[in-house]
Design a protein around this motif. Sequence first.
Motif, mmCIF file in Angstrom:
data_model
loop_
_atom_site.group_PDB
_atom_site.id
_atom_site.type_symbol
_atom_site.label_atom_id
_atom_site.label_comp_id
_atom_site.label_asym_id
_atom_site.label_seq_id
_atom_site.Cartn_x
_atom_site.Cartn_y
_atom_site.Cartn_z
ATOM 1 N N LEU A 200 21.992 -32.404 2.398
ATOM 2 C CA LEU A 200 21.603 -31.031 2.726
ATOM 3 C C LEU A 200 22.865 -30.219 2.916
ATOM 4 O O LEU A 200 23.747 -30.597 3.698
ATOM 5 C CB LEU A 200 20.750 -31.000 3.997
ATOM 6 N N GLY B 49 19.992 -20.643 8.431
ATOM 7 C CA GLY B 49 21.195 -21.440 8.561
ATOM 8 C C GLY B 49 21.514 -21.786 10.005
ATOM 9 O O GLY B 49 21.861 -22.929 10.328
ATOM 10 N N ALA C 291 25.399 -19.869 6.631
ATOM 11 C CA ALA C 291 25.394 -20.340 8.010
ATOM 12 C C ALA C 291 25.071 -19.236 9.004
ATOM 13 O O ALA C 291 24.623 -19.515 10.126
ATOM 14 C CB ALA C 291 26.747 -20.963 8.349
ATOM 15 N N VAL D 32 24.005 -26.268 3.804
ATOM 16 C CA VAL D 32 23.620 -24.929 4.230
ATOM 17 C C VAL D 32 24.752 -23.977 3.857
ATOM 18 O O VAL D 32 25.882 -24.123 4.329
ATOM 19 C CB VAL D 32 23.354 -24.875 5.741
ATOM 20 N N HIS D 33 24.453 -23.011 2.990
ATOM 21 C CA HIS D 33 25.471 -22.099 2.498
ATOM 22 C C HIS D 33 25.537 -20.799 3.291
ATOM 23 O O HIS D 33 26.601 -20.195 3.403
ATOM 24 C CB HIS D 33 25.220 -21.777 1.025
ATOM 25 N N ILE E 82 18.846 -24.418 11.339
ATOM 26 C CA ILE E 82 19.067 -25.766 10.809
ATOM 27 C C ILE E 82 20.293 -26.392 11.443
ATOM 28 O O ILE E 82 20.274 -27.561 11.868
ATOM 29 C CB ILE E 82 19.198 -25.721 9.274
ATOM 30 N N SER E 83 21.374 -25.646 11.544
ATOM 31 C CA SER E 83 22.600 -26.182 12.127
ATOM 32 C C SER E 83 22.403 -26.545 13.599
ATOM 33 O O SER E 83 22.963 -27.536 14.079
ATOM 34 C CB SER E 83 23.733 -25.171 11.983
ATOM 35 N N LEU F 208 21.300 -20.110 -0.345
ATOM 36 C CA LEU F 208 20.976 -20.336 1.060
ATOM 37 C C LEU F 208 21.173 -21.794 1.446
ATOM 38 O O LEU F 208 21.817 -22.109 2.437
ATOM 39 C CB LEU F 208 19.537 -19.907 1.342
ATOM 40 N N LEU F 209 20.571 -22.694 0.668
ATOM 41 C CA LEU F 209 20.736 -24.111 0.964
ATOM 42 C C LEU F 209 20.457 -24.941 -0.275
ATOM 43 O O LEU F 209 19.759 -24.511 -1.193
ATOM 44 C CB LEU F 209 19.842 -24.550 2.131
#
Length: 285
Positions: A236, A246, A241, A238-239, A249-250, A178-179
Amino acid sequence: MPLPPVPDPFRLPFHYGALHQVGIDWLVDPDPVRKLLAAHHPDLTAAAFEDGRALVSLNYQLYFAQYAFGGGITQEIEFNIIAFPSDEGGRLPQLTYAQYAQGWDQTKLLGIARIHVLCDNPFAIRAGRELYAEPKHPGWFEVGLPSLNGPAGEIWTVRCKTATIGPDDTLEKDTRPLLDVTAELDGLTAVAASSAPVTGYGTDREGRLLAGPMNVYQPYRWYDLATPEHSGRTRLAVHAADSDLGRDISAVLGAGAPAVGAWTYQSPPVAAHTRPYYLPTRPRP
Protein backbone atom coordinates in the motif's frame (compact mmCIF):
# COMPACT_ATOMS: atom_id res chain seq x y z
CA MET A 1 -39.01 2.30 13.54
CA PRO A 2 -39.61 3.40 9.91
CA LEU A 3 -37.27 2.35 7.15
CA PRO A 4 -34.96 4.93 5.59
CA PRO A 5 -36.47 6.57 2.49
CA VAL A 6 -35.60 5.51 -1.06
CA PRO A 7 -35.60 8.77 -3.05
CA ASP A 8 -36.24 8.89 -6.79
CA PRO A 9 -34.82 7.73 -9.14
CA PHE A 10 -33.32 4.92 -7.06
CA ARG A 11 -34.76 1.45 -6.58
CA LEU A 12 -33.82 -1.17 -4.01
CA PRO A 13 -32.49 -3.75 -3.87
CA PHE A 14 -29.71 -2.77 -6.27
CA HIS A 15 -28.80 -5.78 -8.42
CA TYR A 16 -25.22 -6.34 -9.57
CA GLY A 17 -24.81 -7.93 -12.99
CA ALA A 18 -21.17 -8.79 -12.27
CA LEU A 19 -18.74 -8.07 -9.42
CA HIS A 20 -14.95 -8.27 -9.17
CA GLN A 21 -13.51 -7.42 -5.80
CA VAL A 22 -10.31 -7.58 -3.76
CA GLY A 23 -9.96 -6.68 -0.10
CA ILE A 24 -6.94 -6.43 2.19
CA ASP A 25 -7.14 -6.58 6.00
CA TRP A 26 -4.82 -5.24 8.70
CA LEU A 27 -4.85 -5.85 12.48
CA VAL A 28 -3.72 -2.62 14.14
CA ASP A 29 -3.43 -0.66 17.39
CA PRO A 30 -7.02 -0.03 18.54
CA ASP A 31 -6.56 3.47 19.99
CA PRO A 32 -6.27 5.45 16.70
CA VAL A 33 -9.05 3.31 15.23
CA ARG A 34 -11.43 4.07 18.09
CA LYS A 35 -10.74 7.79 17.76
CA LEU A 36 -11.34 7.73 14.01
CA LEU A 37 -14.51 5.65 14.36
CA ALA A 38 -15.94 7.97 17.02
CA ALA A 39 -15.48 10.94 14.69
CA HIS A 40 -17.44 9.27 11.87
CA HIS A 41 -19.81 6.79 13.53
CA PRO A 42 -20.32 7.58 17.24
CA ASP A 43 -22.84 4.74 17.75
CA LEU A 44 -20.40 2.04 16.58
CA THR A 45 -17.65 0.23 18.50
CA ALA A 46 -14.52 -1.15 16.86
CA ALA A 47 -14.33 -4.95 17.00
CA ALA A 48 -11.43 -6.46 18.96
CA PHE A 49 -9.49 -9.48 17.71
CA GLU A 50 -6.14 -11.03 18.69
CA ASP A 51 -4.41 -9.08 21.49
CA GLY A 52 -7.25 -6.57 21.45
CA ARG A 53 -6.26 -5.26 18.05
CA ALA A 54 -8.74 -3.55 15.73
CA LEU A 55 -9.32 -4.52 12.10
CA VAL A 56 -9.28 -2.14 9.14
CA SER A 57 -9.61 -2.95 5.45
CA LEU A 58 -9.33 -1.53 1.97
CA ASN A 59 -11.49 -3.08 -0.71
CA TYR A 60 -11.70 -2.36 -4.43
CA GLN A 61 -14.77 -3.17 -6.51
CA LEU A 62 -15.44 -3.29 -10.23
CA TYR A 63 -19.10 -3.96 -10.97
CA PHE A 64 -21.60 -3.93 -13.80
CA ALA A 65 -25.29 -3.12 -13.51
CA GLN A 66 -28.01 -3.39 -16.13
CA TYR A 67 -30.69 -0.71 -16.17
CA ALA A 68 -33.78 -0.14 -18.27
CA PHE A 69 -31.79 2.25 -20.48
CA GLY A 70 -28.72 0.00 -20.84
CA GLY A 71 -25.68 -0.80 -18.73
CA GLY A 72 -23.20 0.92 -16.47
CA ILE A 73 -19.73 0.04 -15.12
CA THR A 74 -18.52 1.39 -11.77
CA GLN A 75 -15.25 1.23 -9.84
CA GLU A 76 -14.74 2.21 -6.23
CA ILE A 77 -12.45 1.68 -3.26
CA GLU A 78 -13.49 1.71 0.40
CA PHE A 79 -11.49 2.31 3.57
CA ASN A 80 -13.37 0.61 6.40
CA ILE A 81 -13.21 -0.21 10.09
CA ILE A 82 -14.75 -3.50 11.25
CA ALA A 83 -17.27 -2.48 13.89
CA PHE A 84 -20.62 -3.26 15.50
CA PRO A 85 -23.49 -1.24 17.03
CA SER A 86 -22.41 -0.33 20.54
CA ASP A 87 -25.68 -1.51 22.11
CA GLU A 88 -25.33 -4.98 20.54
CA GLY A 89 -21.98 -6.05 22.00
CA GLY A 90 -23.60 -8.73 24.17
CA ARG A 91 -24.77 -10.65 21.10
CA LEU A 92 -21.35 -10.99 19.45
CA PRO A 93 -19.36 -14.22 19.45
CA GLN A 94 -15.68 -14.07 20.41
CA LEU A 95 -13.78 -14.68 17.19
CA THR A 96 -10.24 -14.64 15.90
CA TYR A 97 -9.54 -12.66 12.75
CA ALA A 98 -9.36 -15.85 10.67
CA GLN A 99 -12.75 -17.00 11.99
CA TYR A 100 -14.31 -13.63 11.22
CA ALA A 101 -12.79 -13.59 7.72
CA GLN A 102 -14.30 -17.00 6.97
CA GLY A 103 -17.79 -15.91 7.99
CA TRP A 104 -18.21 -17.33 11.49
CA ASP A 105 -20.15 -14.28 12.71
CA GLN A 106 -23.67 -15.36 11.83
CA THR A 107 -25.19 -12.38 13.65
CA LYS A 108 -23.74 -10.18 10.86
CA LEU A 109 -23.34 -7.42 13.42
CA LEU A 110 -19.63 -7.25 12.63
CA GLY A 111 -19.81 -4.98 9.62
CA ILE A 112 -17.84 -2.45 7.64
CA ALA A 113 -17.98 1.09 8.99
CA ARG A 114 -17.18 3.18 5.94
CA ILE A 115 -14.68 5.96 6.58
CA HIS A 116 -13.82 6.92 2.97
CA VAL A 117 -15.25 5.73 -0.36
CA LEU A 118 -13.86 6.87 -3.72
CA CYS A 119 -15.88 6.14 -6.86
CA ASP A 120 -15.71 6.89 -10.60
CA ASN A 121 -19.48 6.99 -11.25
CA PRO A 122 -21.32 10.20 -10.26
CA PHE A 123 -24.67 8.39 -10.21
CA ALA A 124 -23.26 5.73 -7.85
CA ILE A 125 -21.75 8.46 -5.66
CA ARG A 126 -25.15 10.06 -5.31
CA ALA A 127 -26.81 6.69 -4.63
CA GLY A 128 -24.29 5.80 -1.95
CA ARG A 129 -24.74 9.12 -0.19
CA GLU A 130 -28.54 9.27 -0.35
CA LEU A 131 -29.38 5.60 0.25
CA TYR A 132 -26.67 4.35 2.61
CA ALA A 133 -25.09 7.52 4.07
CA GLU A 134 -21.75 6.55 2.54
CA PRO A 135 -18.92 9.13 2.69
CA LYS A 136 -18.55 8.76 -1.07
CA HIS A 137 -16.45 11.07 -3.24
CA PRO A 138 -15.13 11.12 -6.81
CA GLY A 139 -11.96 9.33 -7.87
CA TRP A 140 -10.79 7.28 -10.83
CA PHE A 141 -8.74 4.14 -11.33
CA GLU A 142 -5.99 2.45 -13.31
CA VAL A 143 -6.01 -1.28 -12.59
CA GLY A 144 -4.58 -4.65 -13.46
CA LEU A 145 -6.86 -7.56 -12.57
CA PRO A 146 -6.90 -11.36 -12.86
CA SER A 147 -9.00 -12.20 -15.89
CA LEU A 148 -9.93 -15.17 -18.04
CA ASN A 149 -9.30 -12.79 -20.95
CA GLY A 150 -5.76 -11.99 -19.79
CA PRO A 151 -2.55 -13.69 -18.71
CA ALA A 152 -2.73 -16.38 -16.04
CA GLY A 153 -2.14 -15.19 -12.50
CA GLU A 154 -3.74 -13.82 -9.35
CA ILE A 155 -2.22 -10.35 -9.12
CA TRP A 156 -4.34 -7.28 -8.40
CA THR A 157 -3.00 -3.74 -8.83
CA VAL A 158 -5.15 -0.69 -8.19
CA ARG A 159 -4.13 2.97 -8.51
CA CYS A 160 -6.70 5.55 -7.40
CA LYS A 161 -6.39 9.16 -8.60
CA THR A 162 -8.22 12.35 -7.75
CA ALA A 163 -11.29 13.55 -9.62
CA THR A 164 -14.14 16.02 -9.37
CA ILE A 165 -17.75 16.03 -10.57
CA GLY A 166 -18.22 18.56 -13.35
CA PRO A 167 -21.24 19.95 -15.21
CA ASP A 168 -24.04 17.52 -16.07
CA ASP A 169 -22.71 15.00 -13.50
CA THR A 170 -19.62 14.15 -15.53
CA LEU A 171 -16.44 12.84 -13.90
CA GLU A 172 -13.47 15.14 -14.44
CA LYS A 173 -10.18 13.27 -13.96
CA ASP A 174 -7.06 14.67 -12.34
CA THR A 175 -3.59 13.18 -12.77
CA ARG A 176 -2.66 13.31 -9.06
CA PRO A 177 -2.50 9.83 -7.47
CA LEU A 178 -4.10 9.16 -4.10
CA LEU A 179 -3.03 5.62 -3.32
CA ASP A 180 -1.75 2.38 -4.84
CA VAL A 181 -2.76 -1.10 -3.68
CA THR A 182 -1.17 -4.38 -4.79
CA ALA A 183 -2.06 -7.96 -3.83
CA GLU A 184 0.12 -10.75 -5.25
CA LEU A 185 -1.78 -13.94 -4.48
CA ASP A 186 -0.18 -16.35 -6.97
CA GLY A 187 0.62 -19.77 -5.55
CA LEU A 188 -1.49 -19.35 -2.42
CA THR A 189 -4.33 -21.69 -1.50
CA ALA A 190 -7.60 -19.87 -1.00
CA VAL A 191 -10.27 -20.88 1.51
CA ALA A 192 -13.94 -20.59 0.63
CA ALA A 193 -15.38 -17.92 2.94
CA SER A 194 -19.14 -17.67 3.44
CA SER A 195 -18.99 -14.14 4.83
CA ALA A 196 -22.01 -12.64 3.05
CA PRO A 197 -24.23 -10.85 3.66
CA VAL A 198 -21.78 -8.11 4.52
CA THR A 199 -23.31 -5.40 6.71
CA GLY A 200 -22.29 -1.88 5.68
CA TYR A 201 -22.74 0.88 8.26
CA GLY A 202 -23.33 4.56 7.59
CA THR A 203 -24.24 7.58 9.72
CA ASP A 204 -26.48 10.17 8.08
CA ARG A 205 -26.48 13.94 8.55
CA GLU A 206 -29.04 13.67 11.36
CA GLY A 207 -26.76 11.26 13.24
CA ARG A 208 -28.88 8.19 12.55
CA LEU A 209 -27.04 4.89 12.16
CA LEU A 210 -27.93 2.88 9.03
CA ALA A 211 -27.16 -0.76 8.27
CA GLY A 212 -27.30 -2.02 4.68
CA PRO A 213 -26.57 -5.71 3.98
CA MET A 214 -24.96 -6.75 0.68
CA ASN A 215 -25.64 -10.30 -0.47
CA VAL A 216 -23.03 -12.01 -2.65
CA TYR A 217 -24.37 -15.27 -4.03
CA GLN A 218 -21.17 -17.36 -4.07
CA PRO A 219 -18.40 -17.66 -1.46
CA TYR A 220 -15.47 -15.30 -1.31
CA ARG A 221 -11.91 -16.61 -1.59
CA TRP A 222 -9.89 -15.79 1.54
CA TYR A 223 -6.09 -15.86 1.70
CA ASP A 224 -4.29 -16.15 5.04
CA LEU A 225 -1.33 -13.75 4.97
CA ALA A 226 -0.52 -13.75 8.68
CA THR A 227 2.74 -15.72 8.45
CA PRO A 228 5.99 -13.76 7.98
CA GLU A 229 6.77 -15.31 4.59
CA HIS A 230 3.67 -13.64 3.17
CA SER A 231 4.41 -10.15 4.52
CA GLY A 232 5.43 -8.93 1.06
CA ARG A 233 2.34 -10.20 -0.74
CA THR A 234 0.51 -6.89 -0.38
CA ARG A 235 1.68 -3.31 -0.72
CA LEU A 236 0.00 0.00 0.00
CA ALA A 237 1.40 3.37 -1.02
CA VAL A 238 -0.32 6.59 0.06
CA HIS A 239 0.59 9.45 -2.28
CA ALA A 240 -1.64 12.24 -0.95
CA ALA A 241 -0.54 12.21 2.68
CA ASP A 242 -2.22 15.58 3.34
CA SER A 243 -5.66 14.45 2.14
CA ASP A 244 -8.32 13.25 4.59
CA LEU A 245 -7.92 9.73 3.22
CA GLY A 246 -4.14 9.86 3.46
CA ARG A 247 -4.13 11.18 7.01
CA ASP A 248 -6.62 8.60 8.25
CA ILE A 249 -4.84 5.65 6.64
CA SER A 250 -1.50 6.80 8.03
CA ALA A 251 -3.00 7.31 11.49
CA VAL A 252 -4.25 3.73 11.82
CA LEU A 253 -1.75 1.75 9.72
CA GLY A 254 1.40 3.54 10.82
CA ALA A 255 4.64 2.69 9.05
CA GLY A 256 3.92 -0.29 6.83
CA ALA A 257 1.92 -2.65 9.04
CA PRO A 258 1.77 -6.08 7.33
CA ALA A 259 -1.59 -7.33 6.09
CA VAL A 260 -3.08 -10.39 7.81
CA GLY A 261 -5.42 -11.46 5.02
CA ALA A 262 -6.83 -10.80 1.59
CA TRP A 263 -10.11 -11.80 0.02
CA THR A 264 -11.39 -11.80 -3.53
CA TYR A 265 -14.57 -12.36 -5.48
CA GLN A 266 -14.97 -12.62 -9.24
CA SER A 267 -18.26 -13.26 -10.96
CA PRO A 268 -18.23 -16.41 -13.07
CA PRO A 269 -18.51 -15.92 -16.83
CA VAL A 270 -21.94 -16.42 -18.39
CA ALA A 271 -20.86 -17.06 -21.99
CA ALA A 272 -17.72 -17.58 -24.08
CA HIS A 273 -17.11 -16.74 -27.71
CA THR A 274 -14.63 -19.43 -28.79
CA ARG A 275 -11.89 -19.58 -31.39
CA PRO A 276 -13.13 -19.74 -35.02
CA TYR A 277 -12.26 -22.55 -37.42
CA TYR A 278 -11.97 -22.85 -41.18
CA LEU A 279 -14.58 -24.55 -43.32
CA PRO A 280 -13.73 -26.37 -46.54
CA THR A 281 -14.53 -24.28 -49.60
CA ARG A 282 -14.87 -25.14 -53.25
CA PRO A 283 -12.10 -24.12 -55.61
CA ARG A 284 -12.87 -20.84 -57.26
CA PRO A 285 -12.67 -20.74 -61.10
